[in-house]
Design a protein around this motif. Structure first.
Motif, short mmCIF file in Angstrom:
data_model
loop_
_atom_site.label_atom_id
_atom_site.label_comp_id
_atom_site.label_asym_id
_atom_site.label_seq_id
_atom_site.Cartn_x
_atom_site.Cartn_y
_atom_site.Cartn_z
N HIS A 65 1.22 -1.15 0.25
CA HIS A 65 0.15 0.00 0.40
C HIS A 65 0.76 1.10 -0.17
N GLY A 66 0.98 2.15 -1.10
CA GLY A 66 2.37 3.13 -1.09
C GLY A 66 3.96 2.40 -0.81
N PHE A 67 3.86 3.39 0.43
CA PHE A 67 5.86 3.24 0.94
C PHE A 67 5.05 2.16 2.20
N SER A 68 4.14 1.73 2.20
CA SER A 68 4.64 0.61 3.43
C SER A 68 5.64 -0.67 3.56
N GLY A 69 5.20 -1.19 1.85
CA GLY A 69 6.34 -2.19 2.04
C GLY A 69 8.20 -2.10 1.65
N LEU A 70 7.80 -0.41 1.31
CA LEU A 70 9.26 0.04 1.62
C LEU A 70 9.73 -0.09 3.16
N VAL A 71 9.04 1.23 3.79
CA VAL A 71 9.00 1.41 5.33
C VAL A 71 9.01 0.16 5.95
N LEU A 73 9.98 -3.26 4.26
CA LEU A 73 11.57 -4.00 4.49
C LEU A 73 12.84 -3.46 4.87
N ARG A 74 13.12 -2.13 5.03
CA ARG A 74 13.75 -0.95 5.75
C ARG A 74 14.05 -1.47 7.28
N GLY A 75 12.48 -1.36 7.70
CA GLY A 75 13.39 -1.42 8.96
C GLY A 75 13.54 -2.61 9.65
N GLN A 76 13.14 -3.81 9.11
CA GLN A 76 13.41 -5.09 8.73
C GLN A 76 14.19 -5.66 8.93
N LYS A 95 10.86 11.58 -4.21
CA LYS A 95 11.22 12.55 -3.38
C LYS A 95 11.17 11.75 -1.88
N ARG A 96 9.42 10.89 -1.95
CA ARG A 96 8.89 10.34 -0.54
C ARG A 96 10.01 8.94 -0.66
N ALA A 97 10.18 8.43 -1.59
CA ALA A 97 10.95 7.49 -1.60
C ALA A 97 12.21 7.09 -0.96
N ILE A 98 13.03 8.73 -1.06
CA ILE A 98 13.60 7.99 -0.32
C ILE A 98 14.32 9.40 1.03
N ASP A 99 12.55 9.91 0.96
CA ASP A 99 13.13 10.05 2.66
C ASP A 99 12.63 8.65 3.55
N TYR A 100 11.45 7.73 2.85
CA TYR A 100 10.86 7.28 4.12
C TYR A 100 12.73 5.67 3.44
N GLY A 101 13.54 5.90 3.17
CA GLY A 101 14.45 5.12 3.48
C GLY A 101 14.75 4.33 1.85
N ALA A 102 14.74 4.57 0.85
CA ALA A 102 15.14 4.37 0.10
C ALA A 102 16.01 4.63 -0.75
N SER A 103 17.16 4.20 -1.97
CA SER A 103 18.23 4.46 -1.86
C SER A 103 18.48 4.65 -3.29
N GLY A 138 9.07 19.07 -1.00
CA GLY A 138 8.23 18.77 0.36
C GLY A 138 8.86 18.31 1.06
N GLU A 139 9.40 17.71 2.04
CA GLU A 139 9.38 17.00 3.14
C GLU A 139 8.39 16.20 3.56
N VAL A 140 8.50 14.77 4.31
CA VAL A 140 7.54 14.02 4.60
C VAL A 140 7.38 14.56 5.72
N SER A 141 6.34 14.73 5.72
CA SER A 141 5.05 15.36 7.64
C SER A 141 5.53 14.88 8.84
N GLU A 142 5.66 15.53 9.94
CA GLU A 142 6.74 14.57 10.84
C GLU A 142 5.02 13.28 11.22
N GLU A 143 3.82 13.52 11.15
CA GLU A 143 2.81 12.86 11.38
C GLU A 143 3.28 11.22 10.97
N ASP A 144 3.68 11.72 9.21
CA ASP A 144 3.74 10.88 8.45
C ASP A 144 5.10 9.94 8.82
N GLN A 145 6.38 10.53 9.81
CA GLN A 145 7.16 9.97 9.87
C GLN A 145 7.00 8.81 11.06
N GLN A 146 6.02 9.44 12.12
CA GLN A 146 5.88 8.64 13.24
C GLN A 146 5.16 7.77 12.86
#
Length: 220
Positions: A65-71, A73-76, A95-103, A138-146
């Motif tokens: 669901h969007g970036f959920s898989g990326l987030v 995978l990067r966390g695990q 940009k959001r992909a990079i902010d969520y940890g993509a290389s 734009g940056e990823v919002s603090e709420e999205d980061q949390q």
């Protein structure tokens, strides 16, 4: 002797997987390629191949669901670089992909030569984005980061349950799909709500949708 590099290609379109395979073999002379056609399959692949050098990830596969898989995978598996390969080519999505940890982010419209160049760059430890990507995004919002941080705290099975909740499945349907009891699913849902800091299934689904990305109008 240098060991072969290992790359996981995760895309549900067989033709595009074949194109990525061709680009990988152009970029890397000695490589082992593992293919996956769903998020569950790529999770299993990364768990089996924790020494993988790179994951090429489509964010519109079944189970994502969007970036959920990326987030997730990067966390695990923080030691395994992930490059998003997608037909959603808006600059804010990249940009959001990079902010969520993509290389890196590779548009599906890119040529084989560009895809090969991107793969080579990331394997060398660099971050890769299309040259035309503008700086002022734009940056990823603090709420999205949390929420992304909370998502990482889920176990793989809890993440699968959350994904099925976002698809509208009932507990008994999820239990059937995962071959477990309905009581087990209820326990997972309780744990998911606690970890995400929400009080209902609906709130959990709404939170998960924050990481959503509109699928492209046309894909390979």
């Amino acid at each position: 002797m240098q060991l072969a590099q290992k790359i996981i290609i995760a895309d549900d379109h067989p033709l595009f997987r074949a194109a990525l395979r061709q680009a990988v073999t152009q970029a890397v002379s000695d490589v082992e390629i593992v293919e996956a056609d769903s998020l569950a399959a790529v999770q299993e692949a990364v768990e089996r191949h924790g020494d993988a050098d790179l994951v090429l990830l489509d964010i519109h596969m079944p189970g994502t669901h969007g970036f959920s898989g990326l987030v997730f995978l990067r966390g695990q598996h923080p030691g395994v670089p992930v490059v998003v390969v997608s037909g959603s080519e808006e600059t804010h999505v990249m940009k959001r992909a990079i902010d969520y940890g993509a290389s890196g982010f590779i548009p599906k419209s890119a040529s084989l030569e560009i895809i090969s160049e991107a793969i080579t760059s990331v394997l060398e430890g660099e971050e890769w984005l299309p040259q035309e990507l503008t700086e002022n995004l734009g940056e990823v919002s603090e709420e999205d980061q949390q929420f992304a941080a909370a998502l990482v705290s889920l176990t793989p099975q809890q993440f699968r349950v959350l994904t099925m909740l976002t698809e509208g499945l009932l507990n008994k349907q999820i239990a059937y799909e995962l071959s477990v009891s309905e009581a087990t699913i209820k326990a997972h849902v309780t744990a998911i709500l606690r970890k995400l800091g929400v009080h209902s299934r609906t709130q959990a689904v709404i939170a998960a949708q924050r990481l959503g990305v509109e699928p492209p109008k046309t894909e390979v």
